[in-house]
Design a protein around this motif. Structure first.
Motif, PDB file in Angstrom:
ATOM      1  N   PHE A  38      32.064  44.507  30.081  1.00 24.96           N
ATOM      2  CA  PHE A  38      31.902  45.921  29.738  1.00 24.96           C
ATOM      3  C   PHE A  38      32.766  46.707  30.709  1.00 24.96           C
ATOM      4  CE2 PHE A  38      27.936  46.365  27.076  1.00 24.96           C
ATOM      5  CZ  PHE A  38      27.856  45.029  26.740  1.00 24.96           C
ATOM      6  N   HIS A  39      33.765  47.410  30.190  1.00 28.43           N
ATOM      7  CA  HIS A  39      34.638  48.242  31.011  1.00 28.43           C
ATOM      8  C   HIS A  39      34.064  49.654  30.969  1.00 28.43           C
ATOM      9  CE1 HIS A  39      37.699  45.125  31.384  1.00 28.43           C
ATOM     10  NE2 HIS A  39      37.347  44.793  30.157  1.00 28.43           N
ATOM     11  N   CYS A  40      33.789  50.192  32.133  1.00 27.56           N
ATOM     12  CA  CYS A  40      33.004  51.419  32.208  1.00 27.56           C
ATOM     13  C   CYS A  40      33.623  52.467  33.121  1.00 27.56           C
ATOM     14  CB  CYS A  40      31.609  51.099  32.768  1.00 27.56           C
ATOM     15  SG  CYS A  40      30.727  49.830  31.855  1.00 27.56           S
ATOM     16  N   PRO A  63      34.548  47.133  35.845  1.00 29.77           N
ATOM     17  CA  PRO A  63      34.092  46.142  34.871  1.00 29.77           C
ATOM     18  C   PRO A  63      32.812  45.427  35.315  1.00 29.77           C
ATOM     19  CG  PRO A  63      35.849  45.213  36.199  1.00 29.77           C
ATOM     20  CD  PRO A  63      35.609  46.609  36.707  1.00 29.77           C
ATOM     21  N   PHE A  64      31.924  45.182  34.352  1.00 25.85           N
ATOM     22  CA  PHE A  64      30.684  44.448  34.599  1.00 25.85           C
ATOM     23  C   PHE A  64      30.504  43.386  33.533  1.00 25.85           C
ATOM     24  CE2 PHE A  64      29.958  48.505  36.612  1.00 25.85           C
ATOM     25  CZ  PHE A  64      29.367  48.148  37.808  1.00 25.85           C
ATOM     26  N   GLY A  90      43.167  52.369  34.995  1.00 25.25           N
ATOM     27  CA  GLY A  90      42.395  51.338  35.692  1.00 25.25           C
ATOM     28  C   GLY A  90      42.229  50.084  34.864  1.00 25.25           C
ATOM     29  N   TYR A  91      41.979  50.265  33.568  1.00 25.11           N
ATOM     30  CA  TYR A  91      41.826  49.113  32.688  1.00 25.11           C
ATOM     31  C   TYR A  91      43.110  48.299  32.627  1.00 25.11           C
ATOM     32  CZ  TYR A  91      41.636  46.188  28.614  1.00 25.11           C
ATOM     33  OH  TYR A  91      41.715  45.093  27.786  1.00 25.11           O
ATOM     34  N   ALA A 101      34.947  40.639  37.036  1.00 28.19           N
ATOM     35  CA  ALA A 101      33.924  41.616  36.652  1.00 28.19           C
ATOM     36  C   ALA A 101      32.736  41.458  37.587  1.00 28.19           C
ATOM     37  CB  ALA A 101      33.491  41.402  35.213  1.00 28.19           C
ATOM     38  N   PHE A 102      32.099  42.562  37.885  1.00 26.79           N
ATOM     39  CA  PHE A 102      30.904  42.521  38.722  1.00 26.79           C
ATOM     40  C   PHE A 102      29.791  41.834  37.952  1.00 26.79           C
ATOM     41  CE2 PHE A 102      33.197  46.026  40.674  1.00 26.79           C
ATOM     42  CZ  PHE A 102      33.019  45.751  42.024  1.00 26.79           C
ATOM     43  N   ASN A 103      29.104  40.929  38.634  1.00 28.48           N
ATOM     44  CA  ASN A 103      27.986  40.209  38.040  1.00 28.48           C
ATOM     45  C   ASN A 103      26.687  40.573  38.749  1.00 28.48           C
ATOM     46  OD1 ASN A 103      26.843  38.511  36.162  1.00 28.48           O
ATOM     47  ND2 ASN A 103      27.079  36.690  37.436  1.00 28.48           N
ATOM     48  N   VAL A 104      26.668  41.772  39.323  1.00 31.31           N
ATOM     49  CA  VAL A 104      25.478  42.298  39.996  1.00 31.31           C
ATOM     50  C   VAL A 104      25.139  43.628  39.328  1.00 31.31           C
ATOM     51  CG1 VAL A 104      25.964  41.153  42.193  1.00 31.31           C
ATOM     52  CG2 VAL A 104      26.830  43.474  41.786  1.00 31.31           C
ATOM     53  N   PRO A 105      23.903  44.094  39.458  1.00 26.65           N
ATOM     54  CA  PRO A 105      23.556  45.385  38.863  1.00 26.65           C
ATOM     55  C   PRO A 105      24.469  46.503  39.362  1.00 26.65           C
ATOM     56  CG  PRO A 105      21.584  44.219  39.549  1.00 26.65           C
ATOM     57  CD  PRO A 105      22.751  43.438  40.082  1.00 26.65           C
ATOM     58  N   ILE A 106      24.631  47.522  38.528  1.00 26.21           N
ATOM     59  CA  ILE A 106      25.536  48.623  38.839  1.00 26.21           C
ATOM     60  C   ILE A 106      25.191  49.276  40.168  1.00 26.21           C
ATOM     61  CG2 ILE A 106      26.265  50.929  38.095  1.00 26.21           C
ATOM     62  CD1 ILE A 106      26.055  49.873  35.183  1.00 26.21           C
ATOM     63  N   ALA A 107      23.925  49.542  40.420  1.00 28.10           N
ATOM     64  CA  ALA A 107      23.532  50.195  41.678  1.00 28.10           C
ATOM     65  C   ALA A 107      23.973  49.369  42.883  1.00 28.10           C
ATOM     66  CB  ALA A 107      22.025  50.433  41.709  1.00 28.10           C
ATOM     67  N   GLN A 108      23.830  48.063  42.811  1.00 26.89           N
ATOM     68  CA  GLN A 108      24.253  47.202  43.920  1.00 26.89           C
ATOM     69  C   GLN A 108      25.771  47.229  44.080  1.00 26.89           C
ATOM     70  OE1 GLN A 108      22.788  43.158  43.848  1.00 26.89           O
ATOM     71  NE2 GLN A 108      24.313  42.495  45.344  1.00 26.89           N
TER      72      GLN A 108
END
Length: 119
Positions: A38-40, A63-64, A90-91, A101-108
């Protein structure tokens, strides 16, 4: 939950109450063994002072993995939200670099990025 491009979501466990994440693209990433990414854009991620007083931080493209995004999405806020102006640049930088991609929650991920910037 059914996630779609253009949706804006509130974010679980964020310290900034007005933080929201907007989905700009959803795609399988070959360089990540086909994981869905997911690109955000994250708006109002944190309040920071860059020397001219406090302002709300925006991550133009971040990215997540699907799992990380799903664990972070709290409440659907909007169906047709726009990403930040810096999203496309950025994309394309991410794609050219065959990024991860980040594999941790967005807040972290946000907290880790802010901590790294302070160090």
């Amino acid at each position: 939950m059914q996630f779609k491009v253009g949706q804006a979501w509130s974010i679980r466990d964020m310290s900034e109450p007005d933080a929201r994440v907007v989905i700009g693209r959803i795609e399988a990433a070959a360089e990540l063994d086909g994981q869905v990414v997911f690109h955000c854009t994250i708006f109002n991620a944190a309040t920071v002072d860059m020397g001219e007083g406090p302002e709300l931080l925006v991550f133009g493209h971040i990215p997540f993995t699907r799992d990380a995004f799903a664990a972070s999405a709290l409440e659907l806020l909007e169906e047709k939200a726009e990403t930040a102006a810096a999203f496309d640049e950025g994309y394309y930088q991410w794609a050219e670099a065959l990024g991860g991609a980040f594999n941790v929650p967005i807040a972290q991920a946000i907290n880790d990025a802010l901590q790294a910037a302070r160090d």
